[in-house]
Scaffold this motif. Structure first.
Motif, PDB file in Angstrom:
ATOM      1  N   SER A   8      18.347  31.923 -31.833  1.00  0.00           N
ATOM      2  CA  SER A   8      19.273  32.212 -32.922  1.00  0.00           C
ATOM      3  C   SER A   8      19.367  33.716 -33.136  1.00  0.00           C
ATOM      4  O   SER A   8      18.396  34.454 -32.957  1.00  0.00           O
ATOM      5  CB  SER A   8      18.769  31.536 -34.202  1.00  0.00           C
ATOM      6  N   LEU A   9      20.529  34.165 -33.543  1.00  0.00           N
ATOM      7  CA  LEU A   9      20.729  35.589 -33.814  1.00  0.00           C
ATOM      8  C   LEU A   9      19.980  36.042 -35.057  1.00  0.00           C
ATOM      9  O   LEU A   9      19.777  37.234 -35.266  1.00  0.00           O
ATOM     10  CB  LEU A   9      22.226  35.883 -33.970  1.00  0.00           C
ATOM     11  N   GLU A  13      12.089  39.671 -34.406  1.00  0.00           N
ATOM     12  CA  GLU A  13      11.606  40.014 -33.072  1.00  0.00           C
ATOM     13  C   GLU A  13      10.335  39.237 -32.740  1.00  0.00           C
ATOM     14  O   GLU A  13      10.132  38.796 -31.614  1.00  0.00           O
ATOM     15  CB  GLU A  13      11.353  41.524 -32.984  1.00  0.00           C
ATOM     16  N   GLU A  14       9.496  39.029 -33.741  1.00  0.00           N
ATOM     17  CA  GLU A  14       8.261  38.264 -33.548  1.00  0.00           C
ATOM     18  C   GLU A  14       8.572  36.809 -33.180  1.00  0.00           C
ATOM     19  O   GLU A  14       7.936  36.226 -32.301  1.00  0.00           O
ATOM     20  CB  GLU A  14       7.428  38.314 -34.829  1.00  0.00           C
ATOM     21  N   ILE A  19       9.056  32.489 -28.989  1.00  0.00           N
ATOM     22  CA  ILE A  19       9.867  31.526 -28.232  1.00  0.00           C
ATOM     23  C   ILE A  19       9.863  31.883 -26.747  1.00  0.00           C
ATOM     24  O   ILE A  19       9.738  31.012 -25.886  1.00  0.00           O
ATOM     25  CB  ILE A  19      11.291  31.441 -28.797  1.00  0.00           C
ATOM     26  N   ARG A  20       9.973  33.181 -26.441  1.00  0.00           N
ATOM     27  CA  ARG A  20       9.920  33.621 -25.039  1.00  0.00           C
ATOM     28  C   ARG A  20       8.599  33.205 -24.404  1.00  0.00           C
ATOM     29  O   ARG A  20       8.565  32.686 -23.297  1.00  0.00           O
ATOM     30  CB  ARG A  20      10.094  35.145 -24.968  1.00  0.00           C
ATOM     31  N   ARG A  21       7.507  33.404 -25.134  1.00  0.00           N
ATOM     32  CA  ARG A  21       6.187  33.041 -24.616  1.00  0.00           C
ATOM     33  C   ARG A  21       6.082  31.529 -24.397  1.00  0.00           C
ATOM     34  O   ARG A  21       5.518  31.081 -23.401  1.00  0.00           O
ATOM     35  CB  ARG A  21       5.112  33.540 -25.578  1.00  0.00           C
ATOM     36  N   GLU A  22       6.645  30.733 -25.304  1.00  0.00           N
ATOM     37  CA  GLU A  22       6.642  29.277 -25.150  1.00  0.00           C
ATOM     38  C   GLU A  22       7.412  28.862 -23.903  1.00  0.00           C
ATOM     39  O   GLU A  22       6.985  27.970 -23.166  1.00  0.00           O
ATOM     40  CB  GLU A  22       7.265  28.605 -26.373  1.00  0.00           C
ATOM     41  N   LYS A  23       8.554  29.495 -23.655  1.00  0.00           N
ATOM     42  CA  LYS A  23       9.354  29.179 -22.468  1.00  0.00           C
ATOM     43  C   LYS A  23       8.597  29.553 -21.194  1.00  0.00           C
ATOM     44  O   LYS A  23       8.593  28.797 -20.222  1.00  0.00           O
ATOM     45  CB  LYS A  23      10.696  29.904 -22.528  1.00  0.00           C
ATOM     46  N   LEU A  24       7.949  30.712 -21.225  1.00  0.00           N
ATOM     47  CA  LEU A  24       7.175  31.123 -20.059  1.00  0.00           C
ATOM     48  C   LEU A  24       5.983  30.202 -19.836  1.00  0.00           C
ATOM     49  O   LEU A  24       5.626  29.896 -18.698  1.00  0.00           O
ATOM     50  CB  LEU A  24       6.726  32.581 -20.195  1.00  0.00           C
TER      51      LEU A  24
END
Length: 123
Positions: A8-9, A13-14, A19-24
């Motif tokens: 979501s926009l 940043e946290e 979310i990026r870490r969860e995807k990775l």
């Protein structure tokens, strides 16, 4: 091609980093089939062979060669210079995070690992 749902926009940043870490972690776990926290060469070979040889365009030996080349590249990035008697255990999640730093994964699920044109192998 598969896609992740873009963040979501209105996220901080946290939240985006979480979310990026969860995807990775999701992508890492797809390769770490025994869930020991390390993607070994054998695990990576199995995944690459399954993905590439099922189409019929590539044989298992070619897929194995691609997996070996990718793991060698990762080892050289992660470990730097290795002595002939040193053994690369595999990719830890922390190495995985470092390797994919800067890759856009917020909406895409495909990631190019090798610095080589694999389309020539399919001819």
């Amino acid at each position: 091609m598969s896609h992740f749902r873009p963040p979501s926009l209105h996220m901080t940043e946290e939240q985006r980093e979480s979310i990026r870490r969860e995807k990775l972690r999701f992508l890492f776990n797809m390769h770490d089939t025994d869930n020991d926290g390390t993607i070994t060469l054998e695990e990576y070979r199995h995944v690459v062979e399954e993905l590439l040889s099922r189409s019929g365009a590539l044989g298992k030996e070619t897929a194995k060669g691609i997996a070996d080349a990718a793991m060698l590249e990762v080892a050289s990035i992660s470990m730097g210079h290795m002595e002939p008697d040193e053994f690369y255990e595999g990719i830890t999640f922390e190495h995985f995070l470092k390797l994919l730093k800067g890759f856009e994964i917020e909406s895409r699920m495909n990631i190019r690992f090798l610095n080589m044109d694999t389309t020539t192998l399919c001819k």
